[in-house]
Scaffold this active site. Structure first.
Site, PDB file in Angstrom:
ATOM      1  N   CYS A 156      -6.338  -6.845   3.692  1.00  0.00           N
ATOM      2  CA  CYS A 156      -7.629  -6.661   4.365  1.00  0.00           C
ATOM      3  C   CYS A 156      -8.656  -7.692   3.907  1.00  0.00           C
ATOM      4  CB  CYS A 156      -8.161  -5.260   4.092  1.00  0.00           C
ATOM      5  SG  CYS A 156      -6.897  -4.004   4.259  1.00  0.00           S
ATOM      6  N   ALA A 171       0.810  -1.223   0.000  1.00  0.00           N
ATOM      7  CA  ALA A 171       0.000   0.000   0.000  1.00  0.00           C
ATOM      8  C   ALA A 171       0.848   1.280   0.000  1.00  0.00           C
ATOM      9  CB  ALA A 171      -0.932  -0.011   1.210  1.00  0.00           C
ATOM     10  N   ALA A 172       1.707   1.420   1.010  1.00  0.00           N
ATOM     11  CA  ALA A 172       2.443   2.681   1.152  1.00  0.00           C
ATOM     12  C   ALA A 172       3.473   2.853   0.040  1.00  0.00           C
ATOM     13  CB  ALA A 172       3.115   2.735   2.522  1.00  0.00           C
ATOM     14  N   SER A 176       1.121  -5.129  -4.296  1.00  0.00           N
ATOM     15  CA  SER A 176      -0.206  -4.539  -4.430  1.00  0.00           C
ATOM     16  C   SER A 176      -1.351  -5.490  -4.061  1.00  0.00           C
ATOM     17  CB  SER A 176      -0.378  -4.059  -5.884  1.00  0.00           C
ATOM     18  OG  SER A 176      -1.600  -3.412  -6.069  1.00  0.00           O
ATOM     19  N   ARG A 213       2.977   3.154 -15.858  1.00  0.00           N
ATOM     20  CA  ARG A 213       3.517   4.273 -15.084  1.00  0.00           C
ATOM     21  C   ARG A 213       5.018   4.461 -15.240  1.00  0.00           C
ATOM     22  NH1 ARG A 213      -0.696   2.616 -11.260  1.00  0.00           N
ATOM     23  NH2 ARG A 213      -1.985   4.444 -10.895  1.00  0.00           N
ATOM     24  N   TRP A 269     -34.478  11.805  13.001  1.00  0.00           N
ATOM     25  CA  TRP A 269     -33.392  12.119  13.945  1.00  0.00           C
ATOM     26  C   TRP A 269     -32.376  10.990  13.802  1.00  0.00           C
ATOM     27  CZ3 TRP A 269     -32.776  16.606  16.253  1.00  0.00           C
ATOM     28  CH2 TRP A 269     -33.886  17.393  16.537  1.00  0.00           C
ATOM     29  N   ASP A 296       2.782   1.265   7.526  1.00  0.00           N
ATOM     30  CA  ASP A 296       2.809   0.580   8.821  1.00  0.00           C
ATOM     31  C   ASP A 296       4.143   0.680   9.552  1.00  0.00           C
ATOM     32  OD1 ASP A 296       0.244  -0.205   8.371  1.00  0.00           O
ATOM     33  OD2 ASP A 296       0.651  -2.365   8.409  1.00  0.00           O
ATOM     34  N   VAL A 306      15.951  -5.819   0.503  1.00  0.00           N
ATOM     35  CA  VAL A 306      17.005  -4.874   0.870  1.00  0.00           C
ATOM     36  C   VAL A 306      17.593  -5.337   2.200  1.00  0.00           C
ATOM     37  CG1 VAL A 306      17.524  -2.479   1.486  1.00  0.00           C
ATOM     38  CG2 VAL A 306      15.890  -2.978  -0.348  1.00  0.00           C
ATOM     39  N   GLU A 344      10.738  -4.989  -3.688  1.00  0.00           N
ATOM     40  CA  GLU A 344       9.829  -5.756  -2.830  1.00  0.00           C
ATOM     41  C   GLU A 344      10.423  -7.147  -2.627  1.00  0.00           C
ATOM     42  OE1 GLU A 344       6.895  -5.688  -0.924  1.00  0.00           O
ATOM     43  OE2 GLU A 344       7.526  -7.777  -0.693  1.00  0.00           O
TER      44      GLU A 344
HETATM   45  C1  LIG Z   1      -5.390  -9.850   7.799  1.00  0.00           C
HETATM   46  C2  LIG Z   1      -5.310  -8.359   7.704  1.00  0.00           C
HETATM   47  C3  LIG Z   1      -6.482  -7.614   7.582  1.00  0.00           C
HETATM   48  C4  LIG Z   1      -6.413  -6.226   7.505  1.00  0.00           C
HETATM   49  N1  LIG Z   1      -7.595  -5.518   7.396  1.00  0.00           N
HETATM   50  C5  LIG Z   1      -7.543  -4.171   7.332  1.00  0.00           C
HETATM   51  C6  LIG Z   1      -8.737  -3.409   7.208  1.00  0.00           C
HETATM   52  O1  LIG Z   1      -9.844  -3.976   7.164  1.00  0.00           O
HETATM   53  N2  LIG Z   1      -8.635  -2.054   7.140  1.00  0.00           N
HETATM   54  C7  LIG Z   1      -7.419  -1.415   7.172  1.00  0.00           C
HETATM   55  O2  LIG Z   1      -7.384  -0.173   7.080  1.00  0.00           O
HETATM   56  N3  LIG Z   1      -6.272  -2.111   7.271  1.00  0.00           N
HETATM   57  C8  LIG Z   1      -6.312  -3.462   7.358  1.00  0.00           C
HETATM   58  N4  LIG Z   1      -5.135  -4.176   7.450  1.00  0.00           N
HETATM   59  C9  LIG Z   1      -3.852  -3.450   7.535  1.00  0.00           C
HETATM   60  C10 LIG Z   1      -3.310  -3.124   6.161  1.00  0.00           C
HETATM   61  O3  LIG Z   1      -3.247  -4.289   5.392  1.00  0.00           O
HETATM   62  C11 LIG Z   1      -1.927  -2.526   6.340  1.00  0.00           C
HETATM   63  O4  LIG Z   1      -2.054  -1.364   7.120  1.00  0.00           O
HETATM   64  C12 LIG Z   1      -1.277  -2.170   5.021  1.00  0.00           C
HETATM   65  O5  LIG Z   1      -1.058  -3.305   4.242  1.00  0.00           O
HETATM   66  C13 LIG Z   1       0.058  -1.495   5.273  1.00  0.00           C
HETATM   67  O6  LIG Z   1       0.673  -1.241   4.073  1.00  0.00           O
HETATM   68  P1  LIG Z   1       2.241  -0.992   4.012  1.00  0.00           P
HETATM   69  O7  LIG Z   1       2.560  -0.790   2.574  1.00  0.00           O
HETATM   70  O8  LIG Z   1       2.651   0.023   4.999  1.00  0.00           O
HETATM   71  O9  LIG Z   1       2.892  -2.348   4.565  1.00  0.00           O
HETATM   72  P2  LIG Z   1       2.774  -3.825   4.076  1.00  0.00           P
HETATM   73  O10 LIG Z   1       1.473  -4.120   3.459  1.00  0.00           O
HETATM   74  O11 LIG Z   1       3.205  -4.660   5.242  1.00  0.00           O
HETATM   75  O12 LIG Z   1       3.879  -3.924   2.934  1.00  0.00           O
HETATM   76  C14 LIG Z   1       5.237  -3.799   3.238  1.00  0.00           C
HETATM   77  C15 LIG Z   1       6.009  -4.569   2.185  1.00  0.00           C
HETATM   78  O13 LIG Z   1       7.394  -4.304   2.374  1.00  0.00           O
HETATM   79  C16 LIG Z   1       8.097  -5.471   2.069  1.00  0.00           C
HETATM   80  N5  LIG Z   1       9.404  -5.416   2.734  1.00  0.00           N
HETATM   81  C17 LIG Z   1       9.650  -5.408   4.068  1.00  0.00           C
HETATM   82  N6  LIG Z   1      10.969  -5.368   4.301  1.00  0.00           N
HETATM   83  C18 LIG Z   1      11.569  -5.361   3.087  1.00  0.00           C
HETATM   84  C19 LIG Z   1      12.935  -5.326   2.672  1.00  0.00           C
HETATM   85  N7  LIG Z   1      13.926  -5.325   3.562  1.00  0.00           N
HETATM   86  N8  LIG Z   1      13.202  -5.320   1.353  1.00  0.00           N
HETATM   87  C20 LIG Z   1      12.194  -5.344   0.441  1.00  0.00           C
HETATM   88  N9  LIG Z   1      10.889  -5.394   0.783  1.00  0.00           N
HETATM   89  C21 LIG Z   1      10.592  -5.383   2.085  1.00  0.00           C
HETATM   90  C22 LIG Z   1       7.224  -6.592   2.604  1.00  0.00           C
HETATM   91  O14 LIG Z   1       7.515  -7.826   1.970  1.00  0.00           O
HETATM   92  C23 LIG Z   1       5.830  -6.085   2.291  1.00  0.00           C
HETATM   93  O15 LIG Z   1       5.353  -6.615   1.095  1.00  0.00           O
HETATM   94  C24 LIG Z   1      -5.171  -5.568   7.530  1.00  0.00           C
HETATM   95  C25 LIG Z   1      -3.970  -6.316   7.648  1.00  0.00           C
HETATM   96  C26 LIG Z   1      -4.051  -7.691   7.730  1.00  0.00           C
HETATM   97  C27 LIG Z   1      -2.760  -8.485   7.850  1.00  0.00           C
END
Ligand SMILES: Cc1cc2nc3c(=O)[nH]c(=O)nc-3n(C[C@H](O)[C@H](O)[C@H](O)COP(=O)(O)OP(=O)(O)OC[C@H]3O[C@@H](n4cnc5c(N)ncnc54)[C@H](O)[C@@H]3O)c2cc1C
Length: 426
Positions: free
Chosen positions: A42, A10-11, A38, A70, A411, A261, A80, A32
């Site tokens: 959730c 996501a981020a 992607s 893109r 209401w 996160d 990494v 990644e």
């Molecule tokens: C089961 C579940 C249900 C959820 N339900 C909800 C919901 O209903 N609503 C909601 O708002 N949120 C929900 N979430 C939370 C949401 O999925 C996360 O907040 C979101 O995915 C965070 O995105 P991110 O990109 O920060 O991190 P992540 O999705 O954790 O992605 C980080 C990525 O970085 C990669 N990475 C890490 N270290 C390295 C490295 N050293 N080198 C290369 N790659 C690396 C990882 O492999 C990973 O793919 C849920 C999460 C889970 C697990």
């Protein structure tokens, strides 16, 4: 000029996409470590529950699509291992070095497995990636477990418990704390406990899993930000344990941003740093980090802590502070809780519970909870909007909310709760 993004969910992808939109000439590389990018974690509990048929539906983009549409290079299987900021270089696990001018760290979070005696045993699972979900489903099919233990009664644990119950498996949920959903809210906890009772889920509060005999264990006992890589490179973490970033998502290292996160943000009610890892925040902070990495001046003001979950068919949503949390933060909270129909009785109105909390001295709204089966996402979003704008109860009570019998009441339950709160404050 090259932007490197670590993490392709996501981020990370929001950051890369935003940077590309603002700068067509920037070279952008996303690294990644996993096989997929992607995906919507959730949706994973709903795959286990059987509401999502195919895991592929949870994957939105492929690396090829990012490249084609893109002009962003996305490399999977690219872990990494180290960031050498003085040389503006990241080192991959295989030894390859990748130069960057700007870096976005979006490494996410991981499930905490520390409370398990045998975290690596074959019947122990986490649910974080599509691969985890596939393995868990295969295990359910092949081993037909009869007794599951879910560790943690946060939203992920409760979603998983609901999903396993749909398979007819006996489920016990162990929660170390006295309350569920990570919120000090006795009413919310009682509501979830009653639901669990009704659906034959054994909810054990204030309890560890110990030697409980289960042939399936799912760990959902909280998450930890993936900060090790950043910390080793000299990126500061805050008191929440996540990466400290300012409202531009900049870290203490020049040219390095953090998002999602792995990073902390600011709580809009308390003004303090907070770590609330959610997909909504990950997308927004990623977008801000990407914009700033591309030379813009975007800011992320913070989060109200808005959350929504469905447990055994009932929706539970909250935002801001619970009364006990507000008290700990130095407010003098007053809470009003009401039950009302979400539509007129002649239009199949269903019970909705609304609780609103305000500070006695300033009359500012501090938080709210909505429990029901319909319309709770709209209602909690109204409360979140009010918190963001620091609304006082009397202004909230006058909000012009919509009414027509098929959708709402004359209401709205929110307004009834606000009137009740006004009475308690007067
Ligand atoms: C089961 C579940 C249900 C959820 N339900 C909800 C919901 O209903 N609503 C909601 O708002 N949120 C929900 N979430 C939370 C949401 O999925 C996360 O907040 C979101 O995915 C965070 O995105 P991110 O990109 O920060 O991190 P992540 O999705 O954790 O992605 C980080 C990525 O970085 C990669 N990475 C890490 N270290 C390295 C490295 N050293 N080198 C290369 N790659 C690396 C990882 O492999 C990973 O793919 C849920 C999460 C889970 C697990």
């Amino acid at each position: 000029m090259r932007l490197v993004v670590i993490g392709g969910v996501a981020a990370g992808l929001s950051a890369a996409a935003r940077a590309r939109r603002l700068d067509r000439n920037l070279e952008i590389v996303v690294l990644e470590k996993g096989p997929l990018i992607s995906y919507g974690a959730c949706g994973l509990p709903y795959y286990i529950e059987g509401q999502v048929r195919d895991l592929a539906e949870l994957v939105r983009f492929t690396p090829e699509r990012f490249r084609r549409e893109r002009n962003i290079e996305v490399r999977t299987g690219a872990e990494v291992a180290a960031i050498h900021h003085s040389r503006r270089e990241v080192a991959l696990a295989g030894g390859e070095r990748v130069h960057y001018d700007k870096l976005v760290i979006a490494t996410g979070a991981r499930a905490d497995r520390s409370s398990l005696p045998e975290p690596e045993a074959p019947h122990v699972f986490t649910l974080e990636t599509p691969d985890d979900a596939r393995r868990l489903m295969e295990y359910l099919g092949a081993r037909r477990p009869r007794q599951a233990a879910v560790v943690g009664a946060g939203y992920i644990g409760l979603e998983i418990a609901t999903a396993l119950r749909a398979h007819g498996i006996a489920v016990a949920v162990f929660e170390r704390e006295a309350d569920v959903l990570g919120r000090s809210d006795a009413h919310l906890t009682r509501t979830v406990a009653a639901l669990c009772d009704e659906f034959h889920i054994e909810l054990r509060l204030g309890a560890e899993i110990g030697n409980f005999p289960a042939d399936l264990v799912v760990m959902a006992a909280g998450r930890r930000p993936n900060t090790e890589l950043a910390a080793e490179a000299g990126v500061e973490t805050g008191r929440t344990g996540a990466i400290r970033a300012n409202e531009r998502m900049e870290t203490n290292l020049a040219g390095v941003w953090a998002a999602g996160d792995c990073a902390e943000t600011t709580h809009l009610v308390t003004g303090r740093p907070v770590w609330l890892p959610l997909g909504t925040t990950a997308n927004k902070t990623g977008r801000v980090a990407g914009a700033n990495a591309a030379g813009a001046r975007a800011r992320f003001p913070g989060v109200a802590g808005t959350s929504i979950v469905r447990v055994c068919g009932l929706g539970l949503a909250f935002t801001g502070l619970a009364a006990a949390e507000a008290r700990r933060e130095g407010f003098d909270p007053v809470a009003a809780r009401i039950e009302a129909l979400d539509r007129p009785h002649y239009f199949w109105g269903r019970k909705t519970t609304v609780e609103l909390i305000a500070d006695r001295r300033t009359r500012r709204l501090l938080g709210g909870t909505v429990i029901g089966q319909r319309g709770l996402e709209g209602r909690i979003n109204v409360v979140a909007t009010a918190l963001t704008n620091r609304m006082r109860v009397e202004d909230f009570a006058q909000l012009d909310l919509a009414y027509t019998p098929p959708y709402a009441q004359v209401w709205d339950p929110l307004l009834i709760a606000a009137q009740q709160l006004e009475k308690l404050l007067d």
